[in-house]
Write an enzyme that holds these catalytic residues in place. Structure first.
Site, PDB file in Angstrom:
ATOM      1  N   ILE A   8      66.339  15.559  40.594  1.00  0.00           N
ATOM      2  CA  ILE A   8      66.096  14.268  39.966  1.00  0.00           C
ATOM      3  C   ILE A   8      66.199  14.519  38.463  1.00  0.00           C
ATOM      4  O   ILE A   8      65.607  15.456  37.935  1.00  0.00           O
ATOM      5  CB  ILE A   8      64.712  13.699  40.362  1.00  0.00           C
ATOM      6  CG1 ILE A   8      64.466  12.334  39.696  1.00  0.00           C
ATOM      7  CG2 ILE A   8      63.587  14.660  40.038  1.00  0.00           C
ATOM      8  CD1 ILE A   8      63.177  11.653  40.182  1.00  0.00           C
ATOM      9  N   SER A   9      66.999  13.720  37.779  1.00  0.00           N
ATOM     10  CA  SER A   9      67.250  13.936  36.353  1.00  0.00           C
ATOM     11  C   SER A   9      65.985  13.738  35.532  1.00  0.00           C
ATOM     12  O   SER A   9      65.079  12.997  35.922  1.00  0.00           O
ATOM     13  CB  SER A   9      68.330  12.982  35.847  1.00  0.00           C
ATOM     14  OG  SER A   9      69.558  13.207  36.502  1.00  0.00           O
ATOM     15  N   GLN A  10      65.947  14.384  34.356  1.00  0.00           N
ATOM     16  CA  GLN A  10      64.809  14.196  33.465  1.00  0.00           C
ATOM     17  C   GLN A  10      64.738  12.730  33.046  1.00  0.00           C
ATOM     18  O   GLN A  10      65.768  12.039  32.951  1.00  0.00           O
ATOM     19  CB  GLN A  10      64.921  15.100  32.249  1.00  0.00           C
ATOM     20  CG  GLN A  10      66.019  14.707  31.275  1.00  0.00           C
ATOM     21  CD  GLN A  10      66.098  15.624  30.073  1.00  0.00           C
ATOM     22  OE1 GLN A  10      67.116  16.210  29.821  1.00  0.00           O
ATOM     23  NE2 GLN A  10      65.025  15.728  29.321  1.00  0.00           N
TER      24      GLN A  10
ATOM     25  N   PHE B 131      74.445  18.652  34.645  1.00  0.00           N
ATOM     26  CA  PHE B 131      74.150  18.034  35.934  1.00  0.00           C
ATOM     27  C   PHE B 131      74.655  18.928  37.063  1.00  0.00           C
ATOM     28  O   PHE B 131      75.515  19.779  36.858  1.00  0.00           O
ATOM     29  CB  PHE B 131      74.849  16.672  36.039  1.00  0.00           C
ATOM     30  CG  PHE B 131      74.158  15.551  35.312  1.00  0.00           C
ATOM     31  CD1 PHE B 131      73.423  14.606  35.993  1.00  0.00           C
ATOM     32  CD2 PHE B 131      74.267  15.442  33.935  1.00  0.00           C
ATOM     33  CE1 PHE B 131      72.788  13.565  35.329  1.00  0.00           C
ATOM     34  CE2 PHE B 131      73.645  14.403  33.252  1.00  0.00           C
ATOM     35  CZ  PHE B 131      72.896  13.462  33.955  1.00  0.00           C
TER      36      PHE B 131
ATOM     37  N   ARG C 252      57.836   6.873  39.356  1.00  0.00           N
ATOM     38  CA  ARG C 252      58.698   8.048  39.509  1.00  0.00           C
ATOM     39  C   ARG C 252      58.112   9.079  40.475  1.00  0.00           C
ATOM     40  O   ARG C 252      58.852   9.775  41.181  1.00  0.00           O
ATOM     41  CB  ARG C 252      58.935   8.673  38.133  1.00  0.00           C
ATOM     42  CG  ARG C 252      59.859   9.888  38.117  1.00  0.00           C
ATOM     43  CD  ARG C 252      60.032  10.378  36.684  1.00  0.00           C
ATOM     44  NE  ARG C 252      60.654  11.694  36.610  1.00  0.00           N
ATOM     45  CZ  ARG C 252      61.966  11.922  36.569  1.00  0.00           C
ATOM     46  NH1 ARG C 252      62.808  10.905  36.590  1.00  0.00           N
ATOM     47  NH2 ARG C 252      62.437  13.149  36.491  1.00  0.00           N
TER      48      ARG C 252
END
Length: 215
Positions: free
Chosen positions: A60-62, A202, A34
């Site tokens: 960038i999403s968790q 989001f 990541r």
């Protein structure tokens, strides 16, 4: 920083502890680095329990949200998957380790080019990427066995529903610009069945079938 140890801790404390059970998804999250998908200055925070900025006012999403959305797709390994919102490329990388082919669409050229570079460096060559309006999907390559939307929409775009194969699943955040609910829509021979998962937030899905740029 030992990124491999950080990845293992991320999986244990953020995914397993919150109920992620799909072993294939867990293995993918353990495998994909990541930290390569975030800005170099933020690499030390890549495995923290939070979204991170990646430029162009995108994130960038968790890790938990990436794992949850992937798990909701119920992937077996042979699917063709459409992703709306390439962003950093991390979600596409997770999908690429799990399925036969990934098609991903990004609105911002700089993000798309950077994502392509990282994906190529990891030899994830089963990812097709294009720049365009993701809210309209990728009709030339439809139908898809699964569709994942990594941006919040006011409603589920009809264009994406029509590009979903019978038996396929679509996962998308739906709601206002400030708060959404994660939904999974399954296409059956008779129509569509919708389920709700968790609350989420989001960045907005901008496009002809999403929010306007000025909304």
């Amino acid at each position: 920083m030992n990124f491999e140890i950080a990845r293992k801790r991320m999986v244990e404390s953020q995914l397993l502890a919150r109920g992620i059970k799909d072993q294939r998804v867990i293995d993918a999250m353990l495998k994909v680095p990541r930290h390569l998908f975030v800005q170099e200055a933020m690499a030390a925070n890549a495995y923290s329990d939070t979204p991170l900025p990646i430029g162009e006012k995108q994130t960038i999403s968790q890790p938990f949200m990436v794992a949850l959305m992937t798990e909701l797709l119920e992937l077996s390994g042979r699917e063709r998957v459409l992703e709306i919102g390439t962003g950093s490329g991390y979600q596409a990388a997770i999908l690429a380790t799990l399925v036969d082919r990934v098609y991903t669409v990004e609105r911002f050229r700089p993000l798309a080019l950077q994502a392509r570079r990282v994906l190529d460096s990891l030899h994830l060559l089963n990812v097709n990427l294009k720049i365009g309006d993701g809210s309209e999907g990728w009709p030339e390559e439809a139908p898809f066995d699964a569709i994942i939307v990594t941006a919040g929409a006011p409603e589920v775009p009809a264009q994406l529903l029509q590009q979903l194969a019978v038996g396929g699943r679509l996962v998308i955040p739906v709601g206002t610009q400030f708060e959404q609910v994660l939904k999974r829509v399954t296409r059956t021979a008779d129509g569509f069945q919708s389920e709700q998962s968790v609350g989420c937030r989001f960045v907005k899905l901008v496009g002809r079938a999403g929010w306007g740029i000025d909304d």
